[in-house]
Design a protein around this motif. Sequence first.
Motif, mmCIF file in Angstrom:
data_model
loop_
_atom_site.group_PDB
_atom_site.id
_atom_site.type_symbol
_atom_site.label_atom_id
_atom_site.label_comp_id
_atom_site.label_asym_id
_atom_site.label_seq_id
_atom_site.Cartn_x
_atom_site.Cartn_y
_atom_site.Cartn_z
ATOM 1 N N HIS A 1 -5.754 -36.401 -9.913
ATOM 2 C CA HIS A 1 -7.170 -36.312 -10.286
ATOM 3 C C HIS A 1 -7.565 -34.851 -10.518
ATOM 4 C CE1 HIS A 1 -7.674 -40.520 -9.286
ATOM 5 N NE2 HIS A 1 -7.056 -40.293 -8.131
ATOM 6 N N PRO A 2 -8.454 -34.585 -11.461
ATOM 7 C CA PRO A 2 -8.863 -33.202 -11.718
ATOM 8 C C PRO A 2 -9.605 -32.625 -10.520
ATOM 9 C CG PRO A 2 -10.255 -34.755 -12.917
ATOM 10 C CD PRO A 2 -9.127 -35.542 -12.327
ATOM 11 N N PRO A 3 -9.451 -31.333 -10.266
ATOM 12 C CA PRO A 3 -10.124 -30.723 -9.109
ATOM 13 C C PRO A 3 -11.627 -30.617 -9.328
ATOM 14 C CG PRO A 3 -9.030 -29.053 -10.431
ATOM 15 C CD PRO A 3 -8.655 -30.375 -11.038
ATOM 16 N N ASP A 4 -12.327 -30.529 -8.227
ATOM 17 C CA ASP A 4 -13.785 -30.407 -8.309
ATOM 18 C C ASP A 4 -14.232 -28.980 -8.599
ATOM 19 O OD1 ASP A 4 -13.964 -33.087 -7.731
ATOM 20 O OD2 ASP A 4 -14.081 -32.753 -5.566
ATOM 21 N N HIS A 5 -13.465 -28.007 -8.102
ATOM 22 C CA HIS A 5 -13.871 -26.614 -8.267
ATOM 23 C C HIS A 5 -12.683 -25.792 -8.738
ATOM 24 C CE1 HIS A 5 -17.688 -27.489 -6.271
ATOM 25 N NE2 HIS A 5 -16.983 -28.117 -5.334
ATOM 26 N N LEU A 6 -12.848 -25.133 -9.879
ATOM 27 C CA LEU A 6 -11.845 -24.222 -10.413
ATOM 28 C C LEU A 6 -12.447 -22.832 -10.506
ATOM 29 C CD1 LEU A 6 -9.900 -25.976 -13.333
ATOM 30 C CD2 LEU A 6 -8.997 -25.157 -11.167
ATOM 31 N N HIS A 7 -11.652 -21.850 -10.112
ATOM 32 C CA HIS A 7 -12.091 -20.460 -10.208
ATOM 33 C C HIS A 7 -11.466 -19.831 -11.441
ATOM 34 C CE1 HIS A 7 -13.266 -16.422 -9.110
ATOM 35 N NE2 HIS A 7 -12.002 -16.039 -9.201
ATOM 36 N N ARG A 8 -12.286 -19.207 -12.271
ATOM 37 C CA ARG A 8 -11.804 -18.555 -13.478
ATOM 38 C C ARG A 8 -11.846 -17.043 -13.303
ATOM 39 N NH1 ARG A 8 -15.141 -18.896 -18.981
ATOM 40 N NH2 ARG A 8 -16.075 -17.022 -18.077
ATOM 41 N N ARG A 9 -10.750 -16.421 -13.673
ATOM 42 C CA ARG A 9 -10.644 -14.965 -13.613
ATOM 43 C C ARG A 9 -10.512 -14.429 -15.021
ATOM 44 N NH1 ARG A 9 -5.422 -11.635 -11.328
ATOM 45 N NH2 ARG A 9 -6.242 -9.522 -11.663
ATOM 46 N N ASP A 10 -11.394 -13.550 -15.425
ATOM 47 C CA ASP A 10 -11.412 -12.985 -16.769
ATOM 48 C C ASP A 10 -10.604 -11.697 -16.796
ATOM 49 O OD1 ASP A 10 -13.014 -15.059 -17.554
ATOM 50 O OD2 ASP A 10 -14.883 -13.930 -17.290
ATOM 51 N N LEU A 11 -9.747 -11.582 -17.795
ATOM 52 C CA LEU A 11 -8.947 -10.373 -17.999
ATOM 53 C C LEU A 11 -9.241 -9.800 -19.365
ATOM 54 C CD1 LEU A 11 -5.477 -11.624 -16.683
ATOM 55 C CD2 LEU A 11 -7.241 -10.415 -15.403
ATOM 56 N N LEU A 12 -9.206 -8.469 -19.453
ATOM 57 C CA LEU A 12 -9.420 -7.750 -20.711
ATOM 58 C C LEU A 12 -10.754 -8.139 -21.351
ATOM 59 C CD1 LEU A 12 -5.827 -7.955 -22.236
ATOM 60 C CD2 LEU A 12 -6.844 -6.081 -20.918
ATOM 61 N N GLY A 13 -11.804 -8.122 -20.524
ATOM 62 C CA GLY A 13 -13.137 -8.408 -21.035
ATOM 63 C C GLY A 13 -13.348 -9.857 -21.425
ATOM 64 N N GLY A 14 -12.609 -10.782 -20.846
ATOM 65 C CA GLY A 14 -12.757 -12.198 -21.178
ATOM 66 C C GLY A 14 -11.836 -12.685 -22.281
ATOM 67 N N LEU A 15 -10.945 -11.819 -22.772
ATOM 68 C CA LEU A 15 -10.005 -12.245 -23.804
ATOM 69 C C LEU A 15 -8.994 -13.253 -23.243
ATOM 70 C CD1 LEU A 15 -8.884 -11.926 -26.698
ATOM 71 C CD2 LEU A 15 -7.491 -10.015 -25.846
ATOM 72 N N ILE A 16 -8.611 -13.055 -21.999
ATOM 73 C CA ILE A 16 -7.639 -13.928 -21.338
ATOM 74 C C ILE A 16 -8.273 -14.496 -20.079
ATOM 75 C CG2 ILE A 16 -5.383 -14.031 -20.186
ATOM 76 C CD1 ILE A 16 -4.460 -11.793 -22.012
ATOM 77 N N HIS A 17 -8.079 -15.779 -19.841
ATOM 78 C CA HIS A 17 -8.611 -16.450 -18.651
ATOM 79 C C HIS A 17 -7.459 -16.960 -17.800
ATOM 80 C CE1 HIS A 17 -12.483 -16.177 -20.568
ATOM 81 N NE2 HIS A 17 -12.146 -17.024 -21.538
ATOM 82 N N GLU A 18 -7.603 -16.803 -16.503
ATOM 83 C CA GLU A 18 -6.677 -17.360 -15.533
ATOM 84 C C GLU A 18 -7.445 -18.282 -14.598
ATOM 85 O OE1 GLU A 18 -3.412 -13.699 -15.187
ATOM 86 O OE2 GLU A 18 -4.629 -14.297 -13.452
ATOM 87 N N TYR A 19 -6.895 -19.439 -14.313
ATOM 88 C CA TYR A 19 -7.575 -20.439 -13.496
ATOM 89 C C TYR A 19 -6.790 -20.692 -12.218
ATOM 90 C CZ TYR A 19 -10.336 -21.389 -17.673
ATOM 91 O OH TYR A 19 -11.159 -21.262 -18.763
ATOM 92 N N ALA A 20 -7.547 -20.912 -11.149
ATOM 93 C CA ALA A 20 -6.949 -21.228 -9.851
ATOM 94 C C ALA A 20 -7.937 -22.080 -9.079
ATOM 95 C CB ALA A 20 -6.607 -19.962 -9.077
ATOM 96 N N LEU A 21 -7.443 -22.810 -8.093
ATOM 97 C CA LEU A 21 -8.320 -23.619 -7.247
ATOM 98 C C LEU A 21 -9.204 -22.723 -6.404
ATOM 99 C CD1 LEU A 21 -5.918 -26.440 -6.004
ATOM 100 C CD2 LEU A 21 -7.737 -26.620 -7.689
ATOM 101 N N ALA A 22 -10.454 -23.094 -6.343
ATOM 102 C CA ALA A 22 -11.383 -22.321 -5.526
ATOM 103 C C ALA A 22 -11.078 -22.536 -4.051
ATOM 104 C CB ALA A 22 -12.832 -22.726 -5.838
ATOM 105 N N ALA A 23 -11.146 -21.474 -3.284
ATOM 106 C CA ALA A 23 -10.848 -21.570 -1.846
ATOM 107 C C ALA A 23 -11.974 -22.297 -1.129
ATOM 108 C CB ALA A 23 -10.669 -20.165 -1.276
#
Length: 359
Positions: free
Chosen positions: A337-359
């Motif tokens: 099932h898809p997670p309820d909360h994902l944390h997005r990390r922006d790199l290079l001014g938002g050009l690249i996004h990295e996603y991880a589960l929120a703690a």
Amino acid sequence: MPLFLSLVYLLFRRALTVAALRVRSREFKELEIVVLRHELVVLRRQVARARLTEPDRVFLAAASRLLRGTGWQSLLVRPDTLLGWHRQLVRRRWTYAGRRPGRPRVSEQLGELVLRLAHENPRWGYQRIVGELAGVGVRVSATTVAKILRQADVPPAGARAGLCWREFLRAQAQSMIACDFFTVETLWLGRLYVLFFIELGSRRVHLAGCTANPSGAWTAQQARQLAWSLSERLTPIRFLVHDRDSKFSRVFDEVFRSDGVEIIRTPFRAPQANAFAERWVGTVRRDCLDWILIVSRRQLEQVLRVYVDHYNSHRPHRALDLTPPTPERRLRLVSSHPPDHLHRRDLLGGLIHEYALAA
């Protein structure tokens, strides 16, 4: 049961026929016998072989024991036919139901397991496959293994053990590293040269440095710094692949040769000979450099270090089963099932996004 009822009915009809004959005269009976024999002759001329049922065979076999002399001519069958029926009855008596002659059939699971071992280990012969299966508790003969492989059109081990370039490179990839230069045009129409190294086994990228004047001394210094870091590897580097660019001087090669690394130079005008490095150049351009205006060398180094860190630790790679070259330890989902909360990390001014589960 239907056969028994049919036999009883046939015997009952014959008994009625015998009872009716007792009340007839002898001359009438003899005339009827002559007529029946003539009809039998006519029937034999028209029908090559009569189709008899099981009750017919039982009745004719029983009647044959009562007929003597010329009475055999009245039967539709010959004596050897009666003997053949008897042999069939003997075979049926000693035939076990539900059992085929010969060896039992090989199960589909065993066939798939044998083919899997043969495809995954092309240098294994029949006996080696039998021994490997015996180690996991599966008993099978070498003849059966050979038959399974022959039916699946799998050649013997000698024909399957040929090593192609793809398999050779995969086997040697863990001990190979490649390097190359690529250029970046700045906002002020200047040109910067980027030197990088890529491990062919793990696809991990090492950014050596950026410069506007890539001299032999500068290239050799970058090689020394990389050689110091590679000395801590569990698997030592045996081969270094690069093109015949004059920036890769003798001093550059001697740095690696002193550590036991063999230098492999690609042919002239053959970029596919260094395909892993060329592929990464296209990746870094499509993902990053084509969307950023580079002003200076310092900015280019900062952008590339951020991207290389993202490429090594986060970006999925198809050749690695969609995992990054050096994945970081992150929380992973157990359910589908898809997670309820994902944390997005922006790199290079938002050009690249990295996603991880929120703690």
